[in-house]
Design a protein around this motif. Structure first.
Motif, PDB file in Angstrom:
ATOM      1  N   SER A  16     -81.346 -28.412   5.343  1.00 50.66           N
ATOM      2  CA  SER A  16     -80.493 -27.848   6.338  1.00 50.66           C
ATOM      3  C   SER A  16     -79.137 -28.512   6.659  1.00 50.66           C
ATOM      4  N   ALA A  20     -73.518 -25.111   3.005  1.00 55.70           N
ATOM      5  CA  ALA A  20     -73.475 -23.959   1.847  1.00 55.70           C
ATOM      6  C   ALA A  20     -72.219 -23.724   1.146  1.00 55.70           C
ATOM      7  N   VAL A  23     -73.137 -26.135  -2.094  1.00 59.80           N
ATOM      8  CA  VAL A  23     -74.004 -25.276  -3.091  1.00 59.80           C
ATOM      9  C   VAL A  23     -73.216 -24.194  -3.855  1.00 59.80           C
ATOM     10  N   GLU A  24     -72.397 -23.642  -3.115  1.00 58.78           N
ATOM     11  CA  GLU A  24     -71.846 -22.539  -3.794  1.00 58.78           C
ATOM     12  C   GLU A  24     -70.476 -23.244  -4.937  1.00 58.78           C
ATOM     13  N   LEU A  40     -72.072 -15.924  -0.631  1.00 60.14           N
ATOM     14  CA  LEU A  40     -73.186 -16.292   0.319  1.00 60.14           C
ATOM     15  C   LEU A  40     -73.351 -15.025   0.988  1.00 60.14           C
ATOM     16  N   ARG A  43     -78.585 -16.250   5.028  1.00 59.68           N
ATOM     17  CA  ARG A  43     -78.956 -17.891   5.338  1.00 59.68           C
ATOM     18  C   ARG A  43     -80.156 -17.617   6.144  1.00 59.68           C
ATOM     19  N   LEU A  54     -80.707 -20.265   1.233  1.00 66.74           N
ATOM     20  CA  LEU A  54     -79.294 -19.697   0.992  1.00 66.74           C
ATOM     21  C   LEU A  54     -79.359 -18.667  -0.066  1.00 66.74           C
ATOM     22  N   PHE A  56     -77.250 -16.220  -2.614  1.00 70.93           N
ATOM     23  CA  PHE A  56     -75.884 -15.955  -3.182  1.00 70.93           C
ATOM     24  C   PHE A  56     -75.906 -14.703  -4.223  1.00 70.93           C
TER      25      PHE A  56
END
Length: 94
Positions: A16, A20, A23-24, A40, A43, A54, A56
């Motif tokens: 957590s 994000a 990750v993207e 995204l 969530r 997450l 995508f």
């Protein structure tokens, strides 16, 4: 002529505390030149154990041709591998 996009959805489980955006960026780095966009769209915080999911949307497109299934699969897999290595992501099956 604009070539048709290939749309893939991936859901990744990460800590957590993992942004994000990180990750993207990892997905983008791994996906390669065929990647058109990463968005995204979901969530989910209810996994417990300090983990979140997450989801995508990855859009792949070549400028000069329609992509093959194998190309799309490979680009998606390298994107996910990058997120695994850089963010400790786990692919969630949805």
């Amino acid at each position: 002529a604009v070539m048709p996009p290939a749309i893939q959805v991936v859901a990744l489980i990460v800590d957590s505390t993992t942004p994000a955006a990180d990750v993207e960026a990892a997905l983008r780095a791994g996906a390669g030149e065929l990647l058109d966009s990463v968005t995204l769209f979901d969530r989910y915080d209810q996994l417990g154990d300090g983990k979140i999911s997450l989801a995508f949307t990855l859009v792949f497109r070549a400028h000069d041709r329609t992509l093959t299934g194998a190309e799309i699969t490979e680009a998606r897999e390298t994107a996910v591998s990058s997120a695994m290595q850089k963010c400790g992501a786990i692919l969630r099956t949805i």
